[in-house]
Design a protein around this motif. Structure first.
Motif, short mmCIF file in Angstrom:
data_model
loop_
_atom_site.label_atom_id
_atom_site.label_comp_id
_atom_site.label_asym_id
_atom_site.label_seq_id
_atom_site.Cartn_x
_atom_site.Cartn_y
_atom_site.Cartn_z
N ASP A 237 0.84 -1.20 0.00
CA ASP A 237 0.00 0.00 0.00
C ASP A 237 0.88 1.25 0.00
OD1 ASP A 237 0.91 0.43 2.62
OD2 ASP A 237 -0.89 -0.44 3.54
N SER A 238 0.26 2.39 0.10
CA SER A 238 1.00 3.65 0.02
C SER A 238 1.98 3.84 1.17
CB SER A 238 0.01 4.83 -0.01
OG SER A 238 -0.82 4.80 1.15
N ASN A 239 1.77 3.11 2.25
CA ASN A 239 2.68 3.19 3.40
C ASN A 239 3.77 2.11 3.36
OD1 ASN A 239 1.29 5.37 4.67
ND2 ASN A 239 -0.28 3.91 5.38
N GLY A 240 3.76 1.32 2.31
CA GLY A 240 4.77 0.28 2.17
C GLY A 240 4.42 -1.03 2.85
N PRO A 242 2.58 -4.67 3.18
CA PRO A 242 2.08 -5.69 2.26
C PRO A 242 0.56 -5.78 2.26
CG PRO A 242 3.89 -6.54 3.58
CD PRO A 242 3.51 -5.23 4.18
N LYS A 243 -0.01 -5.95 1.07
CA LYS A 243 -1.46 -6.09 0.97
C LYS A 243 -1.91 -7.54 1.14
CE LYS A 243 -2.40 -2.11 -2.04
NZ LYS A 243 -3.01 -1.69 -3.34
N GLY A 283 4.76 -13.52 6.02
CA GLY A 283 4.16 -13.80 4.72
C GLY A 283 4.79 -14.98 4.00
N SER A 284 6.12 -15.11 4.07
CA SER A 284 6.77 -16.24 3.39
C SER A 284 6.46 -17.55 4.10
CB SER A 284 8.28 -16.02 3.31
OG SER A 284 8.86 -15.86 4.59
N ALA A 285 6.37 -17.54 5.43
CA ALA A 285 5.99 -18.76 6.16
C ALA A 285 4.57 -19.18 5.80
CB ALA A 285 6.11 -18.53 7.67
#
Length: 375
Positions: A237-240, A242-243, A283-285
């Motif tokens: 998103d705009s704040n960096g 993750p979506k 997220g990767s897990a």
């Protein structure tokens, strides 16, 4: 990732659920118990690896037993022996043990320490032509074996080699690179680009050396962490932020293949640097939980090593699921002689010592012998 020999000339540009088979326990084992099936698999693998050791101490697939010359070792033999030594040590066989297994590990360590002739910059990947892949693997092994040398002379040489090797990694990281590649490493110390596969070995080496008491500037670790995070492929998103709560790491920053092996490598490397609860780790897990590996896929053994150790660090359901899948798949795939052999074309040329060493590292999660993999 292309032919293994082409990418690495074994370490040139270098990780699970089959249905339960008879004799395997279907339910997840209790957290800290090692099942009889895993114990038996480990014992057979240890015996097989030691039987591959040559008179000079190196552990490789090749049948030739000619005496190597210092500084001009058989291709990738120091890197492969280091990988085998880590696999043996991960299940409790150290080079200073008086047992037959420990004595074999001592001979393997001496082969690496006495056979490699570092250049003036501390580069370890030249003597056996394993380049920065080999440099990272050998450096990690030396850092993990500090305090376990079989004799004083080997210990003293290890200390000097490790100090120079760490400095080489740090200097190589500082080669001018683009913003995307900054903080990482590739095939040669002078490379101006980076990829996650080579970089993770250097990150693990720096962390292990720091654990062993060697000076590693915080900036070096921080820059490496930033590089690895740039390889995390997720819309933000705009704040960096993750979506998505599940995404993969790619082979190179902002592009390249997003695979099981690159994602597992990113997961473990961030955690050994203390990044336990960042969005990239979470997220990767989650991605790996949803996308379990299959033994026939590219880079299975390489990825399985990072997968087993990385998901263990994450804990909870991630660790329990990965452990069950790792153990069931590896036990089902082990050859009667105790070895494993890569099934996918990308790994086949690496051979059985490579696969068996990585399988041991994958099964050793709950042994807790090597400091780099402890929580």
């Amino acid at each position: 990732m292309g032919s293994f020999l082409t990418r690495m000339r074994i370490f040139r540009p270098l990780f699970i659920l089959l249905i339960a088979t008879s004799g395997l326990v279907a339910q997840t084992p209790k957290p800290e118990l090692i099942s009889p099936q895993v114990k038996a698999a480990v014992e057979k693998a240890v015996g097989w690896l030691i039987r591959q050791q040559k008179a000079s101490g190196h552990i490789v697939d090749e049948k030739s037993d000619s005496k190597p010359k210092r500084g001009d070792l058989p291709s990738h033999s120091a890197a492969m022996t280091s990988l085998a030594l880590m696999g043996l040590a991960s299940v409790g066989h150290m080079p200073d043990d008086p047992t037959p297994e420990g004595q074999a590990c001592g001979r393997a360590l001496r082969y690496v320490v006495e056979g490699i002739e570092p250049d003036e910059n501390g580069y370890l990947g030249r003597s056996d032509r394993s380049r920065m892949y080999g440099h990272g693997i050998i450096t990690l092994m030396l850092a993990e074996m500090i305090g376990h040398a079989p004799d004083e002379a080997t210990d003293k040489r290890m200390q000097g080699m490790l100090k120079g090797a760490v400095q080489l990694i740090l200097r190589s990281q500082q080669v001018p690179k683009s913003e995307a590649n900054r903080g990482g490493w590739r095939y040669e110390p002078s490379s101006s680009d980076s990829d996650i596969s080579v970089s993770v070995w250097q990150v693990m080496s720096l962390r292990a050396a720091k654990n062993a008491g060697f000076e590693v500037p915080k900036e070096g670790i921080d820059n490496a962490v930033a590089y690895i995070k740039r390889s995390y492929r997720v819309e933000r998103d705009s704040n960096g932020n993750p979506k998505s709560d599940a995404a993969a790491f790619s082979y190179e920053p902002y592009g390249g293949r997003q695979t099981f092996s690159t994602t597992a490598a990113g997961l473990l490397s961030l955690q050994v640097c203390g990044q336990y609860d960042t969005p990239e780790v979470l997220g990767s897990a989650n991605w790996l939980l949803k996308s379990p590996p299959e033994i026939n896929e590219p880079w299975f053994f390489y990825g399985c090593y990072y997968y087993a150790q990385g998901m263990y660090q994450r804990g909870g359901d991630h660790a329990a699921t990965a452990r069950q899948k790792t153990e069931q798949t590896l036990i089902a795939a082990q050859s009667p002689d105790g070895s494993w052999y890569p099934r996918n074309g990308n790994e086949k040329s690496a051979g059985a010592v490579y696969a068996t060493s990585l399988a041991l590292l994958s099964l050793s999660v709950h042994h807790h012998f090597l400091p780099i993999y402890q929580k």
